[in-house]
Design a protein around this motif. Sequence first.
Motif, short mmCIF file in Angstrom:
data_model
loop_
_atom_site.label_atom_id
_atom_site.label_comp_id
_atom_site.label_asym_id
_atom_site.label_seq_id
_atom_site.Cartn_x
_atom_site.Cartn_y
_atom_site.Cartn_z
N LEU A 73 -6.46 24.95 11.69
CA LEU A 73 -5.74 24.37 10.56
C LEU A 73 -4.24 24.57 10.70
CD1 LEU A 73 -5.80 22.97 7.81
CD2 LEU A 73 -6.27 25.19 6.76
N CYS A 74 -3.83 25.78 11.06
CA CYS A 74 -2.40 26.06 11.22
C CYS A 74 -1.79 25.25 12.37
CB CYS A 74 -2.17 27.55 11.44
SG CYS A 74 -2.23 28.52 9.91
N ALA A 75 -2.58 25.02 13.41
CA ALA A 75 -2.11 24.21 14.53
C ALA A 75 -1.84 22.78 14.06
CB ALA A 75 -3.13 24.22 15.66
N ASP A 76 -2.65 22.28 13.14
CA ASP A 76 -2.44 20.94 12.60
C ASP A 76 -1.25 20.89 11.63
OD1 ASP A 76 -4.58 19.99 14.05
OD2 ASP A 76 -6.01 20.13 12.38
N LEU A 77 -1.04 21.98 10.91
CA LEU A 77 0.04 22.02 9.93
C LEU A 77 1.41 22.23 10.58
CD1 LEU A 77 -1.56 24.26 7.15
CD2 LEU A 77 -1.19 21.78 7.05
N GLU A 78 1.41 22.93 11.72
CA GLU A 78 2.67 23.34 12.36
C GLU A 78 3.65 22.20 12.60
OE1 GLU A 78 5.46 25.91 13.68
OE2 GLU A 78 3.51 26.48 12.85
N PRO A 79 3.22 21.06 13.16
CA PRO A 79 4.19 19.99 13.44
C PRO A 79 4.61 19.17 12.22
CG PRO A 79 2.01 19.32 14.15
CD PRO A 79 1.88 20.75 13.68
N LEU A 80 3.95 19.39 11.08
CA LEU A 80 4.29 18.59 9.90
C LEU A 80 5.66 18.95 9.36
CD1 LEU A 80 1.04 18.49 7.72
CD2 LEU A 80 1.95 16.69 9.19
N ASP A 85 7.08 13.01 2.36
CA ASP A 85 6.11 12.10 2.97
C ASP A 85 5.03 12.80 3.79
OD1 ASP A 85 7.39 9.80 1.97
OD2 ASP A 85 8.85 9.84 3.60
N ALA A 86 5.12 14.10 3.95
CA ALA A 86 4.17 14.83 4.80
C ALA A 86 2.73 14.65 4.30
CB ALA A 86 4.53 16.31 4.83
N LYS A 87 1.82 14.38 5.23
CA LYS A 87 0.41 14.19 4.89
C LYS A 87 -0.34 15.51 5.09
CE LYS A 87 0.35 9.29 6.14
NZ LYS A 87 -0.30 8.25 6.98
N ILE A 88 -0.01 16.47 4.28
CA ILE A 88 -0.58 17.81 4.43
C ILE A 88 -2.05 17.87 4.05
CG2 ILE A 88 0.21 18.49 2.12
CD1 ILE A 88 0.57 21.32 3.21
N ALA A 89 -2.44 17.13 3.03
CA ALA A 89 -3.83 17.20 2.56
C ALA A 89 -4.80 16.68 3.62
CB ALA A 89 -3.98 16.41 1.27
N SER A 90 -4.35 15.73 4.41
CA SER A 90 -5.21 15.17 5.47
C SER A 90 -5.68 16.24 6.43
CB SER A 90 -4.45 14.08 6.23
OG SER A 90 -4.03 13.05 5.37
N CYS A 91 -4.83 17.24 6.68
CA CYS A 91 -5.19 18.33 7.59
C CYS A 91 -6.36 19.14 7.03
CB CYS A 91 -3.99 19.24 7.83
SG CYS A 91 -2.60 18.43 8.65
N PHE A 92 -6.34 19.37 5.74
CA PHE A 92 -7.41 20.15 5.10
C PHE A 92 -8.70 19.35 5.02
CE2 PHE A 92 -3.74 22.62 3.95
CZ PHE A 92 -4.21 23.92 3.83
N VAL A 93 -8.58 18.06 4.75
CA VAL A 93 -9.77 17.21 4.71
C VAL A 93 -10.45 17.16 6.06
CG1 VAL A 93 -10.59 14.83 4.40
CG2 VAL A 93 -8.92 15.79 2.81
N LYS A 94 -9.66 17.13 7.12
CA LYS A 94 -10.17 17.11 8.49
C LYS A 94 -11.11 18.28 8.74
CE LYS A 94 -8.51 17.60 13.26
NZ LYS A 94 -7.30 17.72 14.13
N HIS A 95 -10.77 19.44 8.18
CA HIS A 95 -11.57 20.65 8.40
C HIS A 95 -12.45 20.98 7.21
CE1 HIS A 95 -9.33 21.56 12.07
NE2 HIS A 95 -8.23 21.26 11.42
N GLY A 96 -12.64 20.01 6.32
CA GLY A 96 -13.36 20.26 5.07
C GLY A 96 -14.72 20.92 5.24
N GLU A 97 -15.55 20.40 6.15
CA GLU A 97 -16.90 20.93 6.32
C GLU A 97 -16.88 22.37 6.84
OE1 GLU A 97 -19.41 18.44 8.62
OE2 GLU A 97 -19.22 16.71 7.28
N ALA A 181 -9.04 16.60 -0.86
CA ALA A 181 -8.82 18.01 -0.53
C ALA A 181 -9.03 18.89 -1.76
CB ALA A 181 -7.42 18.22 0.04
N LEU A 182 -8.59 18.42 -2.91
CA LEU A 182 -8.77 19.17 -4.15
C LEU A 182 -10.26 19.37 -4.42
CD1 LEU A 182 -7.72 20.51 -6.69
CD2 LEU A 182 -7.48 18.24 -7.74
#
Length: 222
Positions: A73-80, A85-97, A181-182
Motif C-alpha cells: 500500500l505504501c509503495a502505491d501511495l509513495e509516488p502520489l 487531484d490525487a487519487k488516493i482512495a484508489s490505492c486502498f480499493v486496490k488492496h481492499g480484499e 474505500a469508505l
Amino acid sequence: MADDKVKRFRVHVIKEICNTEKDYLQKLQFVVKEILERSRLKEKHELEKSFTEEIIQTLFCNIEEIVELHTQLCADLEPLPHSYDAKIASCFVKHGEQFQVYKKYGENNEHAQKLLRDLEQQPFFKAFFVGVMLLGGKGDESVATYLFKPIQRVCKYPLLFRELAKYTPKSHPDYRSTQEALTVMRDACSVINEAKRRVEKLEAIEDWQGGVEGWEGSKVVD
C-alpha cells in the motif's frame, strides 16, 4: 468546481492519511524486525526457558501478512502527489480484499494481550520485552502498545475516509473510489469489532462453565 476551502482541506486529509500510513508501517516493521525476529532467535538458542512456536504464534499471529499488505500500500501511495487531484482512495480499493487479514489478527489480539501480561510476570520474559524496546529506541512504550496498533489503525480508517469523502465532490475523479474505500474500511473495522465481541462471548461462556460446580461434560465452546 470545488472552492479553495474544499481543495485545501482535501489536501490536508491526503497528507494525514499518507503520513500516518508511513508511520504505521514503520511501527509494524519494528514489531517484526525487533520483537518477532528476536523472539525466534530466542526460540532457537535458549530452548529451556524461552519462546516456543505456540507463544510466538499467539503473540504475533499473522502480523507479517499485515506488514506485507501495508508495504504494498505504501509503495502505491509513495509516488502520489499531495494535491487536490490525487487519487488516493484508489490505492486502498486496490488492496481492499487484503484487509481481511485483520479478522484473524483481531480474533487473536485478546489472547495475545493476556499471554503477554502472563509472560511479563516472569523475569526472563520481562527482561526480554523491556530490552527489545530499549534497543529499538522505544523505551517509553510497551510491547503491548505495539501489538495493539493494528487494531487502532484499522478502526481509524473509517474516520479518515469519512473526512476525505467530505472534501471529495462528485465531480472529482476519485469520488467513486473514495466512497468504495469508505465502505471497505467500515467493513474492516466491523470485522475487528465482531471478532472482539465473539472472543468476549466465548470467554464469558468459559468463565460460566468453569464456575459450575461438578461440571463433567465437554466444553461448551468446543
